[in-house]
Design a protein around this motif. Structure first.
Motif, PDB file in Angstrom:
ATOM      1  N   SER A 166      -2.488 -65.844  12.538  1.00 48.80           N
ATOM      2  CA  SER A 166      -3.095 -65.037  13.601  1.00 48.80           C
ATOM      3  C   SER A 166      -3.612 -63.752  12.960  1.00 48.80           C
ATOM      4  O   SER A 166      -3.196 -63.387  11.858  1.00 48.80           O
ATOM      5  CB  SER A 166      -2.046 -64.696  14.667  1.00 48.80           C
ATOM      6  OG  SER A 166      -1.164 -63.715  14.139  1.00 48.80           O
ATOM      7  N   PRO A 167      -4.515 -63.052  13.657  1.00 50.24           N
ATOM      8  CA  PRO A 167      -5.019 -61.791  13.102  1.00 50.24           C
ATOM      9  C   PRO A 167      -3.875 -60.820  12.773  1.00 50.24           C
ATOM     10  O   PRO A 167      -3.977 -60.067  11.801  1.00 50.24           O
ATOM     11  CB  PRO A 167      -5.921 -61.249  14.214  1.00 50.24           C
ATOM     12  CG  PRO A 167      -6.400 -62.476  14.932  1.00 50.24           C
ATOM     13  CD  PRO A 167      -5.233 -63.426  14.894  1.00 50.24           C
ATOM     14  N   GLU A 168      -2.779 -60.871  13.500  1.00 49.41           N
ATOM     15  CA  GLU A 168      -1.637 -59.972  13.212  1.00 49.41           C
ATOM     16  C   GLU A 168      -1.116 -60.184  11.786  1.00 49.41           C
ATOM     17  O   GLU A 168      -0.678 -59.239  11.129  1.00 49.41           O
ATOM     18  CB  GLU A 168      -0.466 -60.192  14.189  1.00 49.41           C
ATOM     19  CG  GLU A 168      -0.707 -59.686  15.615  1.00 49.41           C
ATOM     20  CD  GLU A 168      -1.704 -60.563  16.367  1.00 49.41           C
ATOM     21  OE1 GLU A 168      -1.473 -61.787  16.426  1.00 49.41           O
ATOM     22  OE2 GLU A 168      -2.728 -60.040  16.872  1.00 49.41           O
ATOM     23  N   ASP A 169      -1.159 -61.428  11.325  1.00 48.21           N
ATOM     24  CA  ASP A 169      -0.659 -61.719   9.970  1.00 48.21           C
ATOM     25  C   ASP A 169      -1.500 -61.035   8.881  1.00 48.21           C
ATOM     26  O   ASP A 169      -1.067 -60.903   7.741  1.00 48.21           O
ATOM     27  CB  ASP A 169      -0.644 -63.226   9.715  1.00 48.21           C
ATOM     28  CG  ASP A 169       0.295 -63.955  10.667  1.00 48.21           C
ATOM     29  OD1 ASP A 169       1.359 -63.396  10.987  1.00 48.21           O
ATOM     30  OD2 ASP A 169      -0.041 -65.070  11.102  1.00 48.21           O
ATOM     31  N   LEU A 170      -2.723 -60.654   9.243  1.00 47.00           N
ATOM     32  CA  LEU A 170      -3.618 -60.012   8.265  1.00 47.00           C
ATOM     33  C   LEU A 170      -3.460 -58.497   8.227  1.00 47.00           C
ATOM     34  O   LEU A 170      -4.016 -57.834   7.344  1.00 47.00           O
ATOM     35  CB  LEU A 170      -5.085 -60.314   8.639  1.00 47.00           C
ATOM     36  CG  LEU A 170      -5.686 -61.632   8.171  1.00 47.00           C
ATOM     37  CD1 LEU A 170      -7.030 -61.857   8.869  1.00 47.00           C
ATOM     38  CD2 LEU A 170      -5.904 -61.634   6.661  1.00 47.00           C
ATOM     39  N   PHE A 187     -13.453 -58.368   8.155  1.00 47.90           N
ATOM     40  CA  PHE A 187     -12.035 -58.228   7.824  1.00 47.90           C
ATOM     41  C   PHE A 187     -11.423 -56.971   8.425  1.00 47.90           C
ATOM     42  O   PHE A 187     -10.239 -56.958   8.754  1.00 47.90           O
ATOM     43  CB  PHE A 187     -11.820 -58.357   6.316  1.00 47.90           C
ATOM     44  CG  PHE A 187     -11.888 -59.790   5.888  1.00 47.90           C
ATOM     45  CD1 PHE A 187     -10.773 -60.610   5.979  1.00 47.90           C
ATOM     46  CD2 PHE A 187     -13.088 -60.354   5.478  1.00 47.90           C
ATOM     47  CE1 PHE A 187     -10.830 -61.957   5.649  1.00 47.90           C
ATOM     48  CE2 PHE A 187     -13.163 -61.695   5.142  1.00 47.90           C
ATOM     49  CZ  PHE A 187     -12.038 -62.500   5.223  1.00 47.90           C
ATOM     50  N   SER A 188     -12.227 -55.937   8.596  1.00 51.97           N
ATOM     51  CA  SER A 188     -11.724 -54.758   9.304  1.00 51.97           C
ATOM     52  C   SER A 188     -11.435 -55.131  10.754  1.00 51.97           C
ATOM     53  O   SER A 188     -10.397 -54.748  11.296  1.00 51.97           O
ATOM     54  CB  SER A 188     -12.739 -53.617   9.241  1.00 51.97           C
ATOM     55  OG  SER A 188     -12.937 -53.245   7.906  1.00 51.97           O
ATOM     56  N   ALA A 189     -12.345 -55.889  11.371  1.00 56.23           N
ATOM     57  CA  ALA A 189     -12.146 -56.296  12.767  1.00 56.23           C
ATOM     58  C   ALA A 189     -10.879 -57.139  12.917  1.00 56.23           C
ATOM     59  O   ALA A 189     -10.206 -57.103  13.949  1.00 56.23           O
ATOM     60  CB  ALA A 189     -13.357 -57.078  13.269  1.00 56.23           C
ATOM     61  N   MET A 190     -10.515 -57.873  11.865  1.00 55.20           N
ATOM     62  CA  MET A 190      -9.317 -58.715  11.936  1.00 55.20           C
ATOM     63  C   MET A 190      -8.053 -57.941  11.573  1.00 55.20           C
ATOM     64  O   MET A 190      -6.961 -58.499  11.550  1.00 55.20           O
ATOM     65  CB  MET A 190      -9.474 -59.931  11.009  1.00 55.20           C
ATOM     66  CG  MET A 190     -10.549 -60.895  11.515  1.00 55.20           C
ATOM     67  SD  MET A 190     -10.604 -62.461  10.607  1.00 55.20           S
ATOM     68  CE  MET A 190     -11.675 -62.089   9.242  1.00 55.20           C
ATOM     69  N   GLY A 191      -8.211 -56.665  11.244  1.00 51.93           N
ATOM     70  CA  GLY A 191      -7.028 -55.837  10.975  1.00 51.93           C
ATOM     71  C   GLY A 191      -6.621 -55.778   9.510  1.00 51.93           C
ATOM     72  O   GLY A 191      -5.632 -55.127   9.168  1.00 51.93           O
TER      73      GLY A 191
END
Ligand code: X2X
Length: 344
Positions: A166-170, A187-191
């Motif tokens: 999930s995006p949280e894992d990133l 990648f910024s948008a995904m955290g």
């Protein structure tokens, strides 16, 4: 009249000296043409260059002799300068990724738009259809001669920390991305914490742990044995795939006879077809042998469920919307329609 007589005189003089007109044209050929590539053989990308060069040599009986320069060594590894160098004639020909040329040709960012192409049929719908023709017309205008399509492939994310589901894992993960701004945006948008660098710099950065991960087609994982530099987690999410394009510098192209131009073009098309098959090997068969091979290296391979994938699609939607304007609304809409109507 006078001009024509002078030309005739020249032709007669040349004949007297033992040249035929064909031989005169050949005299302008270089003894070696420089082909730029980021990845060399045995990667599919490198094989694209090798197959092309070998076919050209064979079919022109050695009139056109091409040397491969992998690692973008003609421009000191600075892959985002490859397109400018091609236009300027520092490079004679190339098999290049749409990603690396997109800083100069903004339409090429189309292929880097997040989750635009859900499967291989979607890639083909673009490159083999009207969108592909539009892109080639754009490249021609930008000053190179585009000849054929190849494929780097779906870019899957790898890292040394944890499985990404999930995006949280990133969150906070330091990831090497290519030097093209849309990747930093995604990648910024995904955290994550993206850091732009060339592929030449990425390899030592992975080895030293300066970055936690990267994204690239999976054949590169096995060729470079990335598990040996701590890359223990792979997630297949199919978010972006970069095609390759076979091109020749315009002046070089104009220096060849029409017959040789036809040979070089057909060889590029043939090499592109062979290379696309190599790039998809192990990934299009039902049991995906390449994923098994990677899992066999002690790597955790995570294949996202449609719902898990959707979470990544959602967080990158604003990036998609922003870049749709940059790439061109009409071109992106055309691409979306081609994908919606694709043959499976
Ligand atoms: O730099 C990369 O990641 C690579 C090798 O895939 C490209 O050149 C786009």
């Amino acid at each position: 009249m006078k001009f024509r007589r002078t030309l005739l005189g020249l032709a007669l003089a040349a004949t007297a000296l033992g040249f035929t007109t064909g031989a005169m044209a050949q005299a302008a050929y270089k003894s070696e043409y420089k082909m730029s590539l980021v990845l060399g053989p045995p990667t599919p990308w490198g094989m694209a260059g090798k197959i092309w060069a070998d076919l050209v040599k064979e079919r022109t009986q050695g009139r056109i002799n091409i040397k491969l320069y992998p690692g973008v060594s003609l421009i000191q590894g600075d892959q985002t300068r490859e397109f400018s160098a091609l236009r300027q004639g520092v490079i004679d020909m190339a098999v290049g990724s749409t990603i690396n040329w997109s800083p100069q040709v903004k339409e090429l960012n189309l292929f880097s738009m997040p989750f635009l192409m859900p499967d291989y049929a979607a890639i083909d719908a673009l490159t083999q259809g009207e969108v592909g023709k539009d892109i080639f017309a754009r490249l021609d205008k930008a000053g190179v001669v585009p000849l054929a399509w190849g494929e780097n492939g779906y870019r899957e994310v790898t890292n040394s920390k944890r499985p990404i589901k999930s995006p949280e894992d990133l969150k906070g993960m330091k990831l090497r991305v290519v030097g093209s701004p849309i990747f930093s945006d995604m990648f910024s948008a995904m955290g994550a914490n993206p850091t732009q660098m060339s592929w030449a710099d990425a390899q030592p950065a992975l080895a030293s742990g300066a970055v936690d991960g990267q994204e690239n087609p999976l054949f590169l994982f096995t060729v470079l044995k990335m598990h040996t530099v701590g890359q223990k987690f792979v997630t297949t999410w199919g978010y972006v795939a970069d095609p390759l394009i076979f091109v020749v510098n315009k002046e070089i192209w104009a220096s060849w006879t029409p017959a040789d131009q036809a040979i070089v073009r057909q060889a590029a098309i043939d090499a592109g077809k062979q290379e696309i098959a190599l790039a998809r090997k192990g990934l299009t068969e039902a049991d995906k042998p390449l994923l098994k091979e990677i899992a066999g290296m002690g790597v955790t391979v995570t294949q996202l469920t449609p719902a898990e994938r959707e979470a990544f699609v959602k967080v990158t939607r604003p990036v998609y919307a922003k870049w749709k304007g940059t790439v061109g609304n009409d071109l992106v809409t055309k691409a979306e329609k081609a994908i919606a109507g694709r043959k499976q």
